[in-house]
Write an enzyme that holds these catalytic residues in place. Sequence first.
Site, PDB file in Angstrom:
ATOM      1  N   SER A 103     -34.611 -57.232   1.767  1.00 27.70           N
ATOM      2  CA  SER A 103     -35.054 -57.260   0.364  1.00 27.70           C
ATOM      3  C   SER A 103     -34.425 -58.432  -0.390  1.00 27.70           C
ATOM      4  CB  SER A 103     -34.749 -55.938  -0.337  1.00 27.70           C
ATOM      5  OG  SER A 103     -33.438 -55.502  -0.080  1.00 27.70           O
ATOM      6  N   HIS A 160     -35.355 -50.448   6.779  1.00 29.84           N
ATOM      7  CA  HIS A 160     -34.516 -50.864   5.636  1.00 29.84           C
ATOM      8  C   HIS A 160     -34.457 -49.678   4.662  1.00 29.84           C
ATOM      9  CE1 HIS A 160     -32.503 -53.540   2.994  1.00 29.84           C
ATOM     10  NE2 HIS A 160     -33.502 -54.270   2.534  1.00 29.84           N
ATOM     11  N   HIS A 200     -26.444 -50.408  11.947  1.00 32.12           N
ATOM     12  CA  HIS A 200     -26.544 -51.415  10.900  1.00 32.12           C
ATOM     13  C   HIS A 200     -26.550 -52.803  11.525  1.00 32.12           C
ATOM     14  CE1 HIS A 200     -25.840 -53.527   7.116  1.00 32.12           C
ATOM     15  NE2 HIS A 200     -26.335 -52.434   6.565  1.00 32.12           N
ATOM     16  N   ARG A 233     -20.260 -46.667   1.747  1.00 36.33           N
ATOM     17  CA  ARG A 233     -21.178 -45.984   0.823  1.00 36.33           C
ATOM     18  C   ARG A 233     -21.461 -44.571   1.330  1.00 36.33           C
ATOM     19  NH1 ARG A 233     -25.859 -50.429   0.924  1.00 36.33           N
ATOM     20  NH2 ARG A 233     -25.471 -50.056   3.146  1.00 36.33           N
ATOM     21  N   ASP A 272     -27.939 -44.589   4.086  1.00 35.21           N
ATOM     22  CA  ASP A 272     -29.121 -43.731   4.039  1.00 35.21           C
ATOM     23  C   ASP A 272     -28.911 -42.382   4.721  1.00 35.21           C
ATOM     24  OD1 ASP A 272     -30.627 -45.631   2.662  1.00 35.21           O
ATOM     25  OD2 ASP A 272     -31.029 -46.713   4.509  1.00 35.21           O
TER      26      ASP A 272
HETATM   27  N1  HAX Z   1     -31.206 -45.123  16.829  1.00 36.75           N
HETATM   28  C1  HAX Z   1     -31.783 -45.589  17.965  1.00 36.75           C
HETATM   29  N2  HAX Z   1     -31.715 -46.860  18.373  1.00 36.75           N
HETATM   30  C2  HAX Z   1     -31.016 -47.697  17.624  1.00 36.75           C
HETATM   31  C3  HAX Z   1     -30.341 -47.296  16.447  1.00 36.75           C
HETATM   32  C4  HAX Z   1     -30.472 -45.953  16.051  1.00 36.75           C
HETATM   33  N3  HAX Z   1     -29.943 -45.476  14.925  1.00 36.75           N
HETATM   34  N4  HAX Z   1     -29.697 -48.367  15.917  1.00 36.75           N
HETATM   35  C5  HAX Z   1     -29.978 -49.424  16.730  1.00 36.75           C
HETATM   36  N5  HAX Z   1     -30.768 -49.014  17.758  1.00 36.75           N
HETATM   37  C6  HAX Z   1     -31.372 -49.847  18.807  1.00 36.75           C
HETATM   38  C7  HAX Z   1     -32.275 -50.873  18.157  1.00 36.75           C
HETATM   39  O1  HAX Z   1     -33.562 -50.306  17.868  1.00 36.75           O
HETATM   40  C8  HAX Z   1     -32.314 -51.958  19.217  1.00 36.75           C
HETATM   41  O2  HAX Z   1     -33.189 -51.525  20.239  1.00 36.75           O
HETATM   42  P1  HAX Z   1     -34.208 -52.570  20.946  1.00 36.75           P
HETATM   43  O3  HAX Z   1     -33.354 -53.695  21.442  1.00 36.75           O
HETATM   44  O4  HAX Z   1     -34.861 -51.764  22.009  1.00 36.75           O
HETATM   45  O5  HAX Z   1     -35.139 -53.016  19.848  1.00 36.75           O
HETATM   46  C9  HAX Z   1     -30.895 -51.912  19.786  1.00 36.75           C
HETATM   47  O6  HAX Z   1     -30.376 -50.616  19.455  1.00 36.75           O
HETATM   48  C10 HAX Z   1     -29.961 -52.964  19.229  1.00 36.75           C
HETATM   49  O7  HAX Z   1     -29.951 -52.844  17.832  1.00 36.75           O
HETATM   50  P2  HAX Z   1     -28.682 -53.324  16.987  1.00 36.75           P
HETATM   51  O8  HAX Z   1     -28.405 -54.747  17.321  1.00 36.75           O
HETATM   52  O9  HAX Z   1     -27.574 -52.344  17.137  1.00 36.75           O
HETATM   53  O10 HAX Z   1     -29.219 -53.154  15.513  1.00 36.75           O
HETATM   54  P3  HAX Z   1     -30.203 -54.128  14.718  1.00 36.75           P
HETATM   55  O11 HAX Z   1     -29.379 -55.080  13.953  1.00 36.75           O
HETATM   56  O12 HAX Z   1     -31.277 -54.678  15.583  1.00 36.75           O
HETATM   57  O13 HAX Z   1     -30.914 -53.086  13.740  1.00 36.75           O
HETATM   58  C11 HAX Z   1     -31.010 -51.256  12.213  1.00 36.75           C
HETATM   59  C12 HAX Z   1     -30.214 -52.478  12.674  1.00 36.75           C
HETATM   60  C13 HAX Z   1     -30.402 -50.709  10.935  1.00 36.75           C
HETATM   61  C14 HAX Z   1     -32.472 -51.680  11.918  1.00 36.75           C
HETATM   62  C15 HAX Z   1     -30.981 -50.196  13.339  1.00 36.75           C
HETATM   63  O14 HAX Z   1     -29.650 -49.780  13.549  1.00 36.75           O
HETATM   64  C16 HAX Z   1     -31.856 -48.983  13.039  1.00 36.75           C
HETATM   65  O15 HAX Z   1     -33.064 -49.029  13.293  1.00 36.75           O
HETATM   66  N6  HAX Z   1     -31.250 -47.872  12.480  1.00 36.75           N
HETATM   67  C17 HAX Z   1     -32.010 -46.708  12.098  1.00 36.75           C
HETATM   68  C18 HAX Z   1     -32.791 -46.984  10.810  1.00 36.75           C
HETATM   69  C19 HAX Z   1     -31.844 -47.106   9.618  1.00 36.75           C
HETATM   70  O16 HAX Z   1     -30.954 -46.288   9.419  1.00 36.75           O
HETATM   71  N7  HAX Z   1     -32.063 -48.132   8.783  1.00 36.75           N
HETATM   72  C20 HAX Z   1     -31.296 -48.322   7.540  1.00 36.75           C
HETATM   73  C21 HAX Z   1     -30.257 -49.406   7.656  1.00 36.75           C
HETATM   74  C22 HAX Z   1     -29.497 -49.597   6.371  1.00 36.75           C
HETATM   75  C23 HAX Z   1     -30.379 -50.211   5.358  1.00 36.75           C
HETATM   76  O17 HAX Z   1     -30.843 -51.339   5.441  1.00 36.75           O
HETATM   77  N8  HAX Z   1     -30.710 -49.476   4.369  1.00 36.75           N
HETATM   78  O18 HAX Z   1     -31.574 -49.961   3.472  1.00 36.75           O
END
Ligand code: HAX
Length: 423
Positions: free
Chosen positions: A230, A260, A306, A315, A361
Amino acid sequence: LKEVLAQKIPVWRDEIKSFVKEHGDKKIGDLTIGHAYGGMRGLKAMVCDTSEVPPDKGLLIRNTPLKELQHTQPEEIFWLLCAGEMPTDEQLADLQADLKARAKKIPEYVFAVIDAMPKDSHPMCMLDTGILALERESEFRKGYDAGMKKDQYWEPTLEDSLNILAWEPIIAAYVYRRHAGKEPFRIAPDDKLAWGPNYAHMMGFDDPKFYDLMRLYLVLHSDHEGGNVSAHTCHCIGSALSDPYYAVSGGLNGLAGPLHGLANQECLGWLLQVLEQFKGVPSNEVLEKFAWDTLNSGKVVPGYGHAVLRITDPRFDIFKEWGGKNIPEDPVYQLMAKTFDVVPEVLKQIKKIKDPWPNVDAASGSLLYHFGLKEFPYYTVLFSVSRTMGMCSQLIMSRGWGEAIERPKSVTTAWMKAQAAKA
Ligand code: HAX
């Protein structure tokens, strides 16, 4: 606030200009093919002075850890983000009075624009559309069209930001009541209330504990440095000198994604699914199996992981502590707290996951739910109202020091392959 910034911005601008002139050719990192295909993760290629997120500490707003700011008002945070220091009582009162005066001037047409949308449009889409519709009011665009000088750009950016901040809770509250079918859709603001509680009041909540939760919610979600989807989107749009209405609306469209800001909606859904399936808070073993089932079905466990953090998000800690003090008996709160004991141990077993810890979240939805805010597609709107402070303050800073239009170079996969062969 404008007077304070008028003192500070020229000093910051000169400092940055001479810094870049002297050190602009120094290296700050290496760029790999992995970066280009991997969402530019960790690449140091942009500047944000309002806040930073060290992976082992979590959010620092202008160098102050969030835990030290948890008892403040969101208006103080906005001041801190912009000016780099907390306001005095007099300055805070001035900003609060200013926002209240602006709120009275909200253009009525914004409600007609929202009314033209189906009631079951996503609340984020309604909010973003409302903000975009108000672009007609932009002082930045008027100033630009009238030939304003570059070193004045920050002034109407501040003006637009204050109007957006004054109007957004009114629009957001309207979206809430309209989407939930709660008539009357509009509740008049209460001049005695501060920005956060007033937002809660306009949504139809009048519990002092909920007012305090709303205050805290708006403080905690305000900013998270510059590279998240964002903030970065808002920044990129703003760098074309599109005015804050375009930029903030665009940034919020990014916040609406499930990876996000929408994760809070998804996370509460996950917790409620557990409660329903197991008729209450299950044992750790059952919860662990449920987490594995989620992962094995190809889904993420929302609220965990994250892109930057490598610890429990402060948070999350602050929200969990607030819940422990205020609603310890609530089953959704209890399940949220229990999930914290179980899910990281599961995620740690999956090698590719870099951060097994909860993010903001994971906690917020359970607290809102307790107070009867049960329409969880709405949750990201609350996040948006708060994050607008961060996006706007970042825009004011960028316009203040005269940042250039963003234009990184893209290359083709064929170019990448050739480069790899050479290397
Ligand atoms: N559950 C399952 N798999 C997960 C995971 C989770 N909570 N967190 C990371 N992974 C997976 C990723 O999907 C990725 O898989 P692929 O390589 O197969 O695509 C792998 O682990 C490596 O990811 P990473 O390097 O640890 O994390 P990223 O930086 O790529 O992604 C995310 C960060 C927040 C998007 C990710 O941890 C996620 O999808 N979490 C769940 C959704 C979530 O809580 N989002 C909110 C984040 C905070 C925010 O921005 N709030 O607004």
